[in-house]
Scaffold this motif. Structure first.
Motif, PDB file in Angstrom:
ATOM      1  N   GLN A  27     -17.889 -66.131 -10.389  1.00 37.06           N
ATOM      2  CA  GLN A  27     -17.669 -66.572 -11.770  1.00 37.06           C
ATOM      3  C   GLN A  27     -18.859 -67.397 -12.271  1.00 37.06           C
ATOM      4  O   GLN A  27     -19.341 -67.200 -13.386  1.00 37.06           O
ATOM      5  N   VAL A  73     -18.774 -60.774  -4.224  1.00 38.06           N
ATOM      6  CA  VAL A  73     -17.786 -59.697  -4.314  1.00 38.06           C
ATOM      7  C   VAL A  73     -17.616 -59.035  -2.938  1.00 38.06           C
ATOM      8  O   VAL A  73     -16.498 -58.745  -2.502  1.00 38.06           O
ATOM      9  N   LEU A 105     -14.721 -66.463  -5.250  1.00 30.11           N
ATOM     10  CA  LEU A 105     -14.386 -66.188  -6.657  1.00 30.11           C
ATOM     11  C   LEU A 105     -15.143 -67.127  -7.586  1.00 30.11           C
ATOM     12  O   LEU A 105     -15.705 -66.697  -8.597  1.00 30.11           O
ATOM     13  N   LEU A 133     -15.434 -61.081  -0.862  1.00 26.93           N
ATOM     14  CA  LEU A 133     -14.025 -60.925  -1.252  1.00 26.93           C
ATOM     15  C   LEU A 133     -13.436 -59.652  -0.662  1.00 26.93           C
ATOM     16  O   LEU A 133     -12.315 -59.650  -0.155  1.00 26.93           O
ATOM     17  N   LEU A 146     -10.032 -67.312  -0.780  1.00 27.57           N
ATOM     18  CA  LEU A 146     -10.480 -66.472  -1.893  1.00 27.57           C
ATOM     19  C   LEU A 146     -11.201 -67.295  -2.958  1.00 27.57           C
ATOM     20  O   LEU A 146     -12.075 -66.792  -3.650  1.00 27.57           O
ATOM     21  N   LYS A 147     -10.798 -68.566  -3.054  1.00 31.78           N
ATOM     22  CA  LYS A 147     -11.342 -69.419  -4.121  1.00 31.78           C
ATOM     23  C   LYS A 147     -12.859 -69.544  -4.084  1.00 31.78           C
ATOM     24  O   LYS A 147     -13.510 -69.385  -5.111  1.00 31.78           O
TER      25      LYS A 147
END
Ligand code: ADP
Length: 263
Positions: free
Chosen positions: A54, A82, A50, A85, A46-47
């Motif tokens: 960001q 997104v 993300l 994700l 997920l990192k």
């Protein structure tokens, strides 16, 4: 002496109890380790997206970029992050269901040739981007009816075809073929002439989160859950999945499926 015999029986019961407990604790430890590893992998997967999202959003908020085209490009990249994700979360959701007893197969009769045609349509654009041909082998397949959970098998087909494009070489071919093994068993094959998989990875490729050389796979995105989902789906049907591959020449994923008597 009856007392000695009783003592012996008691001691052997105590020993057995201790051994059982030891085994139980060992298996709990293994499960705990497995769970920890799973959470670690999820966090790691997920990192990356993300941080990507960001990064682009912070840059846009700073307001220093004025060029509309660049702003649009950054927004698009944030959106891609997104989407990635969402894909990972959907895969995780799927795998959790598949691994729990929640999984119920909804078996119906359907045409597997048609199911492949639908998946080919879905990936038409992605295949065109790499100039990869999605096709059936020389045979002219009309209909082949199978008995299985259509939605889940379609999902397995999606993952295999998607991988054949992701790891396929430009101007390559993804070929689907069917072999009638017996009156009620069909072998389905998805063959590509892409990157191929080294022998040393073949045994582990169906494990959750297993990806080859992160750099090669990272470039094309994915969660490393795709093949594990395929394996779960096929095994839930009590069928088998096989992989034959050679690094540099391509891969062949095949699985068995129940034919419907009327096909
Ligand atoms: P993901 O594609 O999300 O990484 P998968 O579980 O679908 O996860 O695949 C695991 C790994 O197996 C991939 O990272 C890739 O390295 C390798 N792989 C899968 N399919 C193919 C293929 N058709 N050709 C070459 N390598 C493949």
């Amino acid at each position: 002496n009856p007392i000695t015999t009783d003592m012996q029986t008691l001691m052997s019961e105590v020993n057995k109890f201790a051994t059982d407990k030891k085994i139980e604790i060992e298996s709990l430890k293994v499960r705990e380790e497995y769970r920890r590893e799973f959470i670690g992998n999820v966090a790691h997967e997920l990192k990356t997206p993300l941080f990507t999202v960001q990064g682009y959003i912070s840059t846009l908020i700073d307001g220093e970029i004025e060029d509309e085209k660049i702003i649009e490009k950054y927004l698009k990249r944030a959106e891609n992050g997104v989407e990635r994700l969402i894909e990972i979360v959907a895969d995780l959701d799927m795998i959790t269901k598949l691994e729990s007893s929640e999984l119920k197969l909804d078996v119906t009769r359907f045409d597997i040739v048609e199911a492949f045609k639908d998946v080919f349509d879905m990936f038409e654009l992605k295949a065109e981007e790499k100039d990869i041909a999605l096709m059936f082998d020389k045979e002219n397949y009309r209909k082949i009816f199978v008995k299985a959970d259509k939605e889940k098998i379609s999902r397995a087909i999606v993952n295999l075809v998607e991988n054949s494009i992701k790891y396929g070489k430009p101007k390559g071919t993804t070929e689907v073929s069917f072999v009638h093994l017996t009156d009620n068993k069909l072998m389905v094959r998805v063959t590509d002439d892409g990157l191929g998989i080294d022998k040393k990875h073949i045994n582990r490729i169906f494990e959750r989160f297993y990806r080859i050389e992160s750099s090669r796979s990272r470039e094309v995105g994915g969660s490393g859950l795709g093949l594990s989902i395929v394996k779960h789906i096929i095994e839930a049907h009590d069928e088998h999945i096989y992989l034959e591959s050679k690094l540099g020449s391509g891969s062949e994923f095949s699985f068995t499926i129940q034919k419907s008597a009327m096909s």
